[in-house]
Design a protein around this motif. Structure first.
Motif, PDB file in Angstrom:
ATOM      1  N   LEU A   1       0.835  -1.213   0.000  1.00 25.45           N
ATOM      2  CA  LEU A   1       0.000   0.000   0.000  1.00 25.45           C
ATOM      3  C   LEU A   1       0.865   1.256   0.000  1.00 25.45           C
ATOM      4  CD1 LEU A   1      -2.957  -0.673   2.474  1.00 25.45           C
ATOM      5  CD2 LEU A   1      -3.091  -0.353   0.008  1.00 25.45           C
TER       6      LEU A   1
ATOM      7  N   PHE B   1      -1.820  -2.660  -4.458  1.00 30.11           N
ATOM      8  CA  PHE B   1      -2.795  -3.345  -3.629  1.00 30.11           C
ATOM      9  C   PHE B   1      -2.533  -4.836  -3.737  1.00 30.11           C
ATOM     10  CE2 PHE B   1      -7.156  -4.670  -2.517  1.00 30.11           C
ATOM     11  CZ  PHE B   1      -7.261  -3.997  -1.327  1.00 30.11           C
TER      12      PHE B   1
ATOM     13  N   ILE C   1      -5.781  -7.750   4.745  1.00 32.08           N
ATOM     14  CA  ILE C   1      -6.132  -6.451   4.174  1.00 32.08           C
ATOM     15  C   ILE C   1      -6.859  -5.622   5.220  1.00 32.08           C
ATOM     16  CG2 ILE C   1      -7.468  -5.291   2.391  1.00 32.08           C
ATOM     17  CD1 ILE C   1      -7.086  -7.889   0.723  1.00 32.08           C
TER      18      ILE C   1
ATOM     19  N   LEU D   1      -5.489  -2.063   6.726  1.00 27.33           N
ATOM     20  CA  LEU D   1      -6.294  -0.836   6.680  1.00 27.33           C
ATOM     21  C   LEU D   1      -6.547  -0.320   8.086  1.00 27.33           C
ATOM     22  CD1 LEU D   1      -9.012  -1.569   3.968  1.00 27.33           C
ATOM     23  CD2 LEU D   1      -6.963  -0.167   3.767  1.00 27.33           C
TER      24      LEU D   1
ATOM     25  N   ALA E   1     -15.318  -8.578   8.607  1.00 29.10           N
ATOM     26  CA  ALA E   1     -15.771  -7.868   7.415  1.00 29.10           C
ATOM     27  C   ALA E   1     -16.370  -6.508   7.783  1.00 29.10           C
ATOM     28  CB  ALA E   1     -16.803  -8.703   6.664  1.00 29.10           C
TER      29      ALA E   1
ATOM     30  N   LEU F   1     -13.618  -4.207   8.337  1.00 33.17           N
ATOM     31  CA  LEU F   1     -13.044  -3.837   7.051  1.00 33.17           C
ATOM     32  C   LEU F   1     -13.859  -2.717   6.412  1.00 33.17           C
ATOM     33  CD1 LEU F   1     -10.834  -4.589   5.151  1.00 33.17           C
ATOM     34  CD2 LEU F   1     -12.184  -6.462   4.306  1.00 33.17           C
ATOM     35  N   ILE F   2     -15.181  -2.854   6.433  1.00 33.96           N
ATOM     36  CA  ILE F   2     -16.046  -1.833   5.830  1.00 33.96           C
ATOM     37  C   ILE F   2     -15.822  -0.481   6.485  1.00 33.96           C
ATOM     38  CG2 ILE F   2     -18.437  -1.024   5.741  1.00 33.96           C
ATOM     39  CD1 ILE F   2     -19.314  -3.506   4.744  1.00 33.96           C
TER      40      ILE F   2
ATOM     41  N   ALA G   1     -12.570   1.046   5.638  1.00 33.85           N
ATOM     42  CA  ALA G   1     -12.529   1.583   4.280  1.00 33.85           C
ATOM     43  C   ALA G   1     -13.131   2.983   4.247  1.00 33.85           C
ATOM     44  CB  ALA G   1     -13.279   0.665   3.323  1.00 33.85           C
ATOM     45  N   CYS G   2     -13.987   3.285   5.195  1.00 37.53           N
ATOM     46  CA  CYS G   2     -14.607   4.613   5.246  1.00 37.53           C
ATOM     47  C   CYS G   2     -13.791   5.602   6.053  1.00 37.53           C
ATOM     48  CB  CYS G   2     -16.006   4.538   5.845  1.00 37.53           C
ATOM     49  SG  CYS G   2     -17.137   3.557   4.887  1.00 37.53           S
TER      50      CYS G   2
ATOM     51  N   PHE H   1     -13.204   9.003   4.698  1.00 40.61           N
ATOM     52  CA  PHE H   1     -14.401   9.828   4.690  1.00 40.61           C
ATOM     53  C   PHE H   1     -14.688  10.362   6.086  1.00 40.61           C
ATOM     54  CE2 PHE H   1     -18.932  10.411   5.288  1.00 40.61           C
ATOM     55  CZ  PHE H   1     -19.241  11.243   4.228  1.00 40.61           C
TER      56      PHE H   1
ATOM     57  N   GLU I   1     -12.437  13.249   6.842  1.00 38.05           N
ATOM     58  CA  GLU I   1     -12.820  14.489   6.167  1.00 38.05           C
ATOM     59  C   GLU I   1     -14.098  15.058   6.763  1.00 38.05           C
ATOM     60  OE1 GLU I   1     -12.947  14.221   1.883  1.00 38.05           O
ATOM     61  OE2 GLU I   1     -10.795  13.774   1.914  1.00 38.05           O
TER      62      GLU I   1
END
Lengths: 320, 529, 380
Positions: free
Chosen positions: C92, C97, C297, C301, C343, C346-347, C350-351, C354, C357
């Motif tokens: 990464l 990836f 992964i 992350l 999972a 992980l979700i 991944a955010c 966002f 920010e």
């Protein structure tokens, strides 16, 4: 022997083709879609579940559950694809990562639910929904033609469905306003936005469509190569579909060519082993063929690929 | 019927962005059928206020009235329905679509196949677009694909896009930035024609001559505030300039006569192909001496990028030779060129010149990090990084929130540019290739950068200045080369050429033709004054 | 609620760490919701996870076993996870990836198993050899993926997935043909002297396993951290990862760095492979792509692309996966629940961009509002 190469090749290639069409819709709208693998699995899960319930209720004498299961699969795939929609469009996540996340979640969720539902409804501990293999038909007249007639022998009903969907998909993509908007978003979302197109909405519809199409593909595999739904459905066929569409340069017809190539590579391998009387362990080697062919093709063809210009770009409205 | 005085009224508009107030209580009113100019430096808030009008941004405060009615414009689509159209500075075109497809996009005429299957009626559209372009004298081929068209034709497509949607209010954002003087003249003619057919025009610009040439009224913005609104015919150019900048400005760059020395860069019969295999640079030869600014003029996309990239080693050469200070560097790697005294300030600072995710000090060290004092056996010497960064930040007045450790992405465009220029000039190279060094900067920053470049020349560096701004070329150059379609059309001492001649060469006019036309064109000759 | 979230997550200090913790908490809440839906007590279940990992005492233990036994086994399971997540993280950093960790793990462990696992070499030679073979074979696979990327412009995601399946099937063929243990349907267990975990040591009246490579994994994390943050090698890899065009302009050799990144990533994945199959498990299951490569992964992350973060995240994810066996047996829930919670994590990871920010934006708005209110108050 040639006959079974063609028959098996088509049965493998066409479901992959419909997944790839879904992928083309999504990627042409600018959203990288590695989620196909998870979408097809989730779709197959919902479809297989519907099938198991319906056969229990209606008995095995009717073909109705078979067709309903495809509808349910498509609906399941579409609903599940909203995860990718939310991650990519609402939360502006990296689309590659989002795709992988969607796949991992699909695997975890469907394995968990399959066990759970089996336990709750049937009182069994099993990680499978057992299906029957689909019925197959010989197309009258056409299947009598020598050599190419094989393409019309022992045809799964879904193969015909897929061809029809492919034609419609081409028409939508290249002749309708929606298709025009979709391709515009993948080339230059800012321009599309300035032309009054709701980029997020177009991309959302594209992803959802791709969810539905992938799900149908997954359901086809559940009915053909495995005759059940189990976590084994995650064989990477969704990824192969992506390779096919890359190799097909994001156009529908060349992508069909790529899918056929993978399908025939596989069926030829199987036939060779069967005819040479090799032990069945060699089938594992044959199973690598589509993947190997994909890699080789990518080596030779990916240099002059032209991906949609804005593919994978996270679209921010205010960005100048 | 028109029971309103102004077609557009924007009252007390305020728009804030992170860290900046782009529009601060700005009110403007525009009459139907006038050409209204918004004048201001980069970052003055001109584009922002028009983006608000076009529905790209929603204002934080203020009201908008169109034809006397209060409206709340939330999207470009809605603006379009209100009869507002905008040609943005970066054209909003789909590169692989035809002209017609681009124009009808978003409001496609539909037909039904077999009476029930909807499809886009492309044949009818092609005819419509042909008729429309005929009507307004905007010549384009409806079937041409956008990526094959030059900038000024693409601009015509953008204008047609607005007309196709029956826009009555046409906004142009810096429409002349990428055009040659001749194309500009043609565009201004088109704009006048549109006004005469009853359209209301708003033009955003920082070029005073254009305003004088075309606008009826003019609003001057500075740092997000409305400074004044003037009738153009009653106001002098110098007055406008003073209002725009906030203080008196001189347009010329102070520099002494060049004292060219030995040849530093020699380009011989250089040919470079672009990605499509087209000869973007075709058999180009020229020389630059130490203590000389060689300015390469040309319209965007005539091979400047490829030439600069080839000299800097970013692009492979098809044939020809590049010699730096007597050393053939044609086949050398980028790093070898750097080590042999080449600096390069590329056009695209965000993609090429800077690593946006790195800190300022890491970016400033990007040319030197592997050298002795910066690292030892690959282990980084933090102290050197820090000191090097601090020195450049002080010397070049690079402003940021956190000094050395600011992530470059978080810095303003002007300061990013300063950082890049500081780093390259600090290399004290023999040759500095500078591409569009002042794009997107305000007048004060521009003159500063020009001073730096002249100082480098006086230090003895050879400078290749590639610019799309004709003013910049005329002001800075000792020698001017003009590139057209990958070939050098003319090389001459700066003092021997007028603005109009250069403009003609930029259009590909041959030398003999230019000579003949010399007497006819005097209009813009006094631009520098 | 909004204000609370902003208070907790805004500000620069350790922001990404706090957001990761936030992602984990939300995921655990989701997991608890699922547990409630299937009528299971989430608190008891989560306690089971800790108990199964040797982090909380179970009610009873078999002879010569206690919490320490479980904890050592937990460390054994955590070791390959650290390597695998470091592998993903290094890639990464270099802008790649690496979803091919699973395939690399299979290859490296198979090579080590076939070459050393069944030999009669002494432990002092066999174990280092296993590690070296793991590193080399993993690095080779990484090199292939890297070369495909820069030479033929093949996206590393696609090529590594293809390779995952190719390796899986080829290995399945070899294992089924030559190395199959007919009872376990897995490859024959490797010899104890080659195995990277010492099984069932008896000491202090206890029986436990010793994961020999655990220290190596921790060491690797610190080395990677040093290389990434304090050397020109890391400087170049990060530059290429952040902006290949700008790195090229700076005179950095892109190809070399892509290759280097993938080689390092592959070597780490190779270590993950040997510590998993030739350590924790002791044999290879044919026909399965190991899920650990994908969980890695999530770990990378979650670990905010920082090696130390990876250790912490490995710890957490291993608690979930390792403890789930005990949870499953105690609560009678599906073992797949662990993957589901992973999972979820992980979700939400991944955010994280966002979330960052968003909180920054809301924070600014709140500040501005406060400022305006103050201003308004002053005027009044």
């Amino acid at each position: 022997m040639i006959d079974s190469i063609i028959i098996d090749g088509l049965a493998f290639a066409l479901p992959m083709f419909i997944m790839a069409i879904g992928g083309i819709f999504s990627e042409k709208s600018g959203i990288t879609n590695l989620a196909i693998e998870g979408l097809q699995g989730f779709g197959a899960f919902t479809g297989a579940f519907a099938m198991v319930i319906l056969t229990n209720a209606m008995g095995t004498g009717t073909q109705v559950p078979y067709y309903i299961s495809f509808l349910v699969a498509a609906a399941g795939g579409m609903i599940y694809s909203m995860v990718h929609v939310i991650l990519c469009i609402r939360f502006k996540a990296n689309q590659v990562i989002s795709g992988v996340v969607v796949n991992i979640l699909a695997m975890a969720l469907t394995s968990f639910l399959t066990r759970r539902l089996n336990l709750m409804i049937f009182g069994e501990t099993s990680n499978k929904f057992i299906l029957e293999t689909s019925v197959r038909y010989d197309v009258p007249v056409l299947s009598e033609i020598p050599f190419i007639g094989a393409a019309f022998k022992r045809v799964y009903p879904f193969e015909i469905l897929i061809v029809i969907i492919a034609v419609i998909a081409w028409y939508v993509m290249y002749r309708t306003p929606y298709g025009m908007h979709l391709r515009a978003c993948g080339d230059n979302p800012h321009a599309a936005d300035a032309a009054g197109i709701d980029v997020g909405r177009v991309q959302m519809i594209a992803i959802v469509l791709s969810g539905g199409l992938s799900a149908i593909g997954g359901m086809c595999y559940a009915y053909s190569i495995s005759a059940n739904f189990s976590p084994d459905i995650y064989l990477g066929l969704g990824y192969l579909a992506i390779a096919a569409l890359i190799f097909g340069n994001w156009s529908i017809l060349p992508t069909l060519g790529a899918c056929l190539l993978f399908g025939f590579a596989r069926s030829i391998g199987h036939e060779v082993i069967k005819n040479l009387g090799m032990p069945s362990t060699y089938n594992d080697l044959v199973r690598t063929l589509p993947y190997v062919v994909t890699l080789l093709l990518l080596i030779f063809f990916s240099k002059n690929n032209r991906a949609p210009r804005a593919l994978g770009e996270v679209y921010f409205r205010g960005k100048r | 019927m028109d029971n309103y005085e102004y077609i557009i009224e924007m009252k007390h508009i305020t728009k804030r962005f992170p860290r900046i107030v782009a529009n601060d209580d700005v009110s403007i009113s525009i009459k139907k059928g006038e050409i209204y100019a918004l004048l201001g430096e980069n970052g003055a808030g001109k584009t922002t206020i028009m983006s608000v009008l076009f529905g790209m941004y929603e204002p934080d405060e203020g009201e908008i009235y169109i034809r006397g009615e209060k409206v709340n414009i939330t999207s470009p689509r809605q603006a379009t329905m209100l009869g507002i159209g905008m040609v943005q500075q970066h054209f909003r075109l789909i590169s692989n679509y035809t002209v017609t497809e681009n124009i009808i996009l978003g409001s496609e005429p539909q037909n039904k196949l077999f009476g029930f299957i909807p499809h886009v009626d492309i044949k009818k559209s092609n005819a419509e677009i042909a008729a429309l372009s005929e009507k307004y004298g905007l010549k384009v081929d409806p079937l041409a694909v956008i990526s094959d068209l030059n900038v000024s034709t693409q601009q015509r497509v953008e204008i047609l896009k607005m007309l196709y949607r029956d826009a009555e209010i046409l906004i142009f954002d810096e429409p002349t930035a990428v055009l040659t003087p001749q194309e500009i003249e043609f565009l201004l003619e088109i704009i006048r024609g549109l006004r005469d057919s009853g359209k209301t025009i708003i033009i955003i610009t920082h070029k005073l001559e254009e305003i004088k040439a075309i606008a009826d009224r003019c609003a001057i913005l500075n740092h997000g505030r409305l400074i004044d609104i003037k009738d153009v015919k009653d106001t002098s150019t110098t007055e406008l300039a003073r209002l725009m900048v906030g203080h008196e400005v001189s347009f010329t760059v102070d520099k002494e006569e060049a004292r060219p020395g030995d040849t530093v860069l020699k380009v011989e019969n250089l040919t470079v192909c672009n990605e499509q295999g087209y000869k973007a640079v075709d058999d180009v030869s020229f020389e630059i001496h130490s203590g000389e600014i060689f300015a390469l003029a040309g319209v965007a996309g005539n091979g400047q990028n490829e030439l600069a990239d080839a000299i800097a080693g970013l692009k492979q050469v098809r044939s020809g030779k590049i010699v730096l200070d007597g050393l053939d560097i044609t086949g050398m790697s980028i790093r070898e060129r750097i080590e042999n005294g080449m600096s390069y300030i590329p056009e695209d600072r965000q993609k090429v010149g800077l690593i946006m995710g790195f800190s300022l000090k890491d970016n400033l060290a990007v040319r030197k990090y592997y050298t002795d004092s910066f690292s030892h056996h690959t282990i980084i010497n933090d102290q050197t990084f820090d000191e090097h960064g601090k020195r450049l930040i002080d010397d070049y007045d690079i402003r940021s929130s956190d000094g050395n450790s600011t992530i470059v992405r978080a810095m303003s465009g002007g300061n990013q540019q300063k950082a890049m220029i500081a780093r390259e000039i600090d290399m004290k190279g023999k040759l500095i290739v500078v591409m569009q060094p002042t794009r997107g900067l305000d007048v004060g920053a521009i003159s500063n950068i020009h001073k730096r470049i002249v100082a480098e020349r006086d230090r003895g560096a050879a400078i290749l200045l590639i610019s799309l701004e004709l003013d910049e070329v005329m002001n800075c150059a000792d020698t001017i080369g003009v590139i057209y379609d990958g070939r050098i059309n003319r090389i001459a001492k700066a003092s021997e050429l007028t603005v109009n001649e250069v403009g003609n060469y930029m259009m590909g006019v041959s030398r003999s033709e230019v000579k003949d036309g010399r007497d006819d064109m005097q209009k813009e000759g006094g631009e520098g004054a | 609620m909004k204000k609370l979230m902003v208070r907790l997550l805004s500000g620069e200090k350790h922001q990404m760490f706090r957001i990761s913790v936030f992602a984990v908490v939300i995921s655990l809440i989701f997991g608890a919701a699922v547990l409630l839906m299937i009528a299971t007590n989430p608190f008891a279940s989560y306690l089971n996870l800790l108990q199964g990992s040797g982090l909380a005492p179970k009610r009873s233990y078999a002879g010569m076993r206690n919490m320490f036994t479980d904890f050592m086994s937990f460390l054994d399971a955590m070791t390959p996870m650290i390597f695998a997540s470091l592998s993903v993280m290094v890639a990464l950093k270099g802008g790649l990836f690496n979803i091919g960790v699973s395939g690399m793990m299979l290859v490296s462990s198979f090579c080590a198993t076939a070459l050393v696992g069944y030999s009669s070499l002494s432990a002092g030679i066999a174990r280092p050899l296993v590690l070296i073979i793991g590193i080399v074979s993993g690095a080779l696979v990484g090199a292939i993926i890297g070369a495909l990327k820069f030479k033929f412009n093949i996206n590393e995601v696609v090529s590594s997935i293809m390779l995952n399946y190719i390796f899986m099937y080829v290995l399945t063929f070899f294992i089924n043909s030559y190395y199959l243990d007919p009872v376990s349907r897995q490859s024959i267990n490797i010899s104890d002297s080659a195995r990277l975990t010492i099984i069932d040591i008896k000491a202090f009246g206890l029986k436990f396993d010793v994961p020999l490579a655990f220290i190596l994994a921790i060491l690797a994390a610190f080395i990677i951290r040093f290389v990434m943050n304090r050397t020109t090698i890391g400087y170049e890899i990060k530059a290429v990862g952040l902006s290949p065009a700008a790195a090229n302009y700076a005179g950095i050799n892109i190809r070399k760095n892509i290759l280097l990144t993938m080689v390092v990533s592959g070597a780490l994945a190779g270590l993950a492979g040997v510590t998993y199959y030739c350590g924790y498990v002791g044999s290879i299951q044919p026909g399965v792509v190991p899920g650990l490569g994908f969980n890695a992964i999530a770990v990378a992350l979650l670990g905010c692309s920082d090696p130390i973060g990876c250790i912490l995240a490995s710890f957490l994810i291993t608690v979930i996966s390792k403890g789930s066996i005990y949870m499953s047996s105690q609560q009678g829930v599906e073992i797949e629940l662990a993957d589901l919670i992973t999972a979820f994590i992980l979700i939400f990871s991944a955010c994280s961009g966002f979330i960052k920010e968003y909180t920054d934006k809301v924070e600014r708005q709140l500040k501005e509002k406060n400022f305006n209110e103050k201003k308004g108050g002053a005027q009044a």
